[in-house]
Design a protein around this motif. Structure first.
Motif, PDB file in Angstrom:
ATOM      1  N   ASP A 296      36.107  39.467  52.517  1.00  0.00           N
ATOM      2  CA  ASP A 296      37.045  39.303  51.398  1.00  0.00           C
ATOM      3  C   ASP A 296      36.291  39.143  50.094  1.00  0.00           C
TER       4      ASP A 296
ATOM      5  N   ILE B 179      40.069  33.377  51.179  1.00  0.00           N
ATOM      6  CA  ILE B 179      38.817  33.987  51.603  1.00  0.00           C
ATOM      7  C   ILE B 179      38.549  33.559  53.048  1.00  0.00           C
TER       8      ILE B 179
ATOM      9  N   CYS C  84      37.989  44.015  49.086  1.00  0.00           N
ATOM     10  CA  CYS C  84      36.942  42.997  48.932  1.00  0.00           C
ATOM     11  C   CYS C  84      36.614  42.820  47.455  1.00  0.00           C
TER      12      CYS C  84
END
Length: 175
Positions: free
Chosen positions: A66, A2, A124
């Motif tokens: 993300d 991330i 995402c």
């Protein structure tokens, strides 16, 4: 991994300052602990209305994160008792994400206690966590630990989040 995460707190009570948002800083801390180089942003709180929540998620997606975590609005009590707060995070996510998985936890009164939703859009991962502090933190921690372990499958993520939330509920800590 991330690199960028966005937190979106929801709820009229958060937006108008009736309740202080202690969840966002705690979840930010968990993210940074697991992903030290991550950029974490907290969006302005969103009112409890599907259209506003959907627009907030769509705006957040433009930033190419993300991970997006929405806080609050996972219950459904207002559908049974009109005086209870309206919760729309789960239904907004189900309307906006192309493919979602969810887990419903039913309270001892037989009503929907929490509906956790997880999906993916544009690379995402998007998930919701409940609003009460202990529930939000433990559910977010389960999600983030799974992602840190390399898990990106929404089915596994939502199952682990639900497991963490159910543990709190069974221990008597759930609202």
């Amino acid at each position: 991994m991330i690199n960028k995460a966005i937190i979106i707190p929801t709820g009229d009570e958060i937006l108008n300052g009736t309740v202080v948002d202690t969840n966002s800083p705690a979840i930010m801390s968990i993210i940074i602990e697991k992903f030290p180089g991550c950029e974490v942003k907290r969006e302005k709180p969103v009112i409890d209305a599907e259209e506003y929540i959907i627009k907030s998620v769509e705006r957040a997606l433009l930033e190419k994160p993300d991970l997006i975590i929405l806080i609050g609005g996972t219950g459904g009590g207002h559908r049974y008792v009109s005086t209870l707060a309206r919760d729309f995070t789960h239904s907004a996510l189900m309307r906006t994400l192309p493919k979602v998985v969810y887990r419903e936890l039913i309270g001892s009164n037989g009503h929907l206690w929490s509906k956790l939703v997880c999906g993916e859009k544009g690379g995402c991962i998007i998930a919701n966590v409940p609003g009460p502090y202990e529930e939000a933190i433990e559910t977010a921690r389960a999600l983030i630990e799974c992602i840190n372990d390399g898990v990106e499958d929404p089915e596994i993520l939502v199952n682990e989040a639900a497991r963490a939330l159910k543990k709190i509920y069974l221990a008597g800590g759930g609202s």
